[in-house]
Design a protein around this motif. Sequence first.
Motif, PDB file in Angstrom:
ATOM      1  N   GLY A   2       0.815  -1.207   0.000  1.00  0.00           N
ATOM      2  CA  GLY A   2       0.000   0.000   0.000  1.00  0.00           C
ATOM      3  C   GLY A   2       0.850   1.259   0.000  1.00  0.00           C
ATOM      4  N   VAL A   3       0.203   2.379  -0.280  1.00  0.00           N
ATOM      5  CA  VAL A   3       0.911   3.662  -0.376  1.00  0.00           C
ATOM      6  C   VAL A   3       1.492   4.063   0.974  1.00  0.00           C
ATOM      7  N   ARG A   4       0.664   3.947   2.029  1.00  0.00           N
ATOM      8  CA  ARG A   4       1.156   4.329   3.363  1.00  0.00           C
ATOM      9  C   ARG A   4       2.339   3.470   3.797  1.00  0.00           C
ATOM     10  N   LYS A   5       2.242   2.180   3.514  1.00  0.00           N
ATOM     11  CA  LYS A   5       3.312   1.263   3.901  1.00  0.00           C
ATOM     12  C   LYS A   5       4.604   1.585   3.147  1.00  0.00           C
ATOM     13  N   ARG A   6       4.472   1.892   1.853  1.00  0.00           N
ATOM     14  CA  ARG A   6       5.647   2.227   1.038  1.00  0.00           C
ATOM     15  C   ARG A   6       6.286   3.526   1.511  1.00  0.00           C
ATOM     16  N   GLU A   7       5.446   4.535   1.832  1.00  0.00           N
ATOM     17  CA  GLU A   7       5.978   5.812   2.333  1.00  0.00           C
ATOM     18  C   GLU A   7       6.711   5.616   3.657  1.00  0.00           C
ATOM     19  N   MET A   8       6.130   4.801   4.521  1.00  0.00           N
ATOM     20  CA  MET A   8       6.763   4.525   5.815  1.00  0.00           C
ATOM     21  C   MET A   8       8.086   3.789   5.612  1.00  0.00           C
ATOM     22  N   ALA A   9       8.119   2.823   4.703  1.00  0.00           N
ATOM     23  CA  ALA A   9       9.344   2.074   4.425  1.00  0.00           C
ATOM     24  C   ALA A   9      10.413   2.989   3.846  1.00  0.00           C
TER      25      ALA A   9
END
Length: 135
Positions: A2-9
């Motif tokens: 997901g977008v949020r997960k990718r941004e956090m990573a």
Amino acid sequence: MGVRKREMADRIKEEKKQVAFAKLNNCPTSPRKMRLVADLVRGEKVERALHILRFNPKEASRRLEKLLLSAIANWQAKNEDANIEEADLFVKEIRVDGGSMLKRLRPAPQGRAHRIRKRSNHVTIVVDAKNNTQS
């Protein structure tokens, strides 16, 4: 992903890029002697820490100086485009843990024996860029 997960990573990856570490395992010095020298450089800027270690007469300081230079080289390998002077590196964390022990016997009077414990330690140095921690 997901977008949020990718941004956090991506954010975590950028934070880890500023941090570099080096480890020294099974150093044949007692941890107590090594901690005396490690306490001198904890939290110091890298240049000042190198000067402290260079002019300290203890044998542990030679090993820590070499380890600190290795941590700086690791940081430089992670950040090829960055300049060390502008990054304002400092020793974020230095940890001295006990390692394996060699147990030996020394003869004592009246047929007895005393145990000799030859201690070793593990040292971990974490170097961080100061400009990253203030933002």
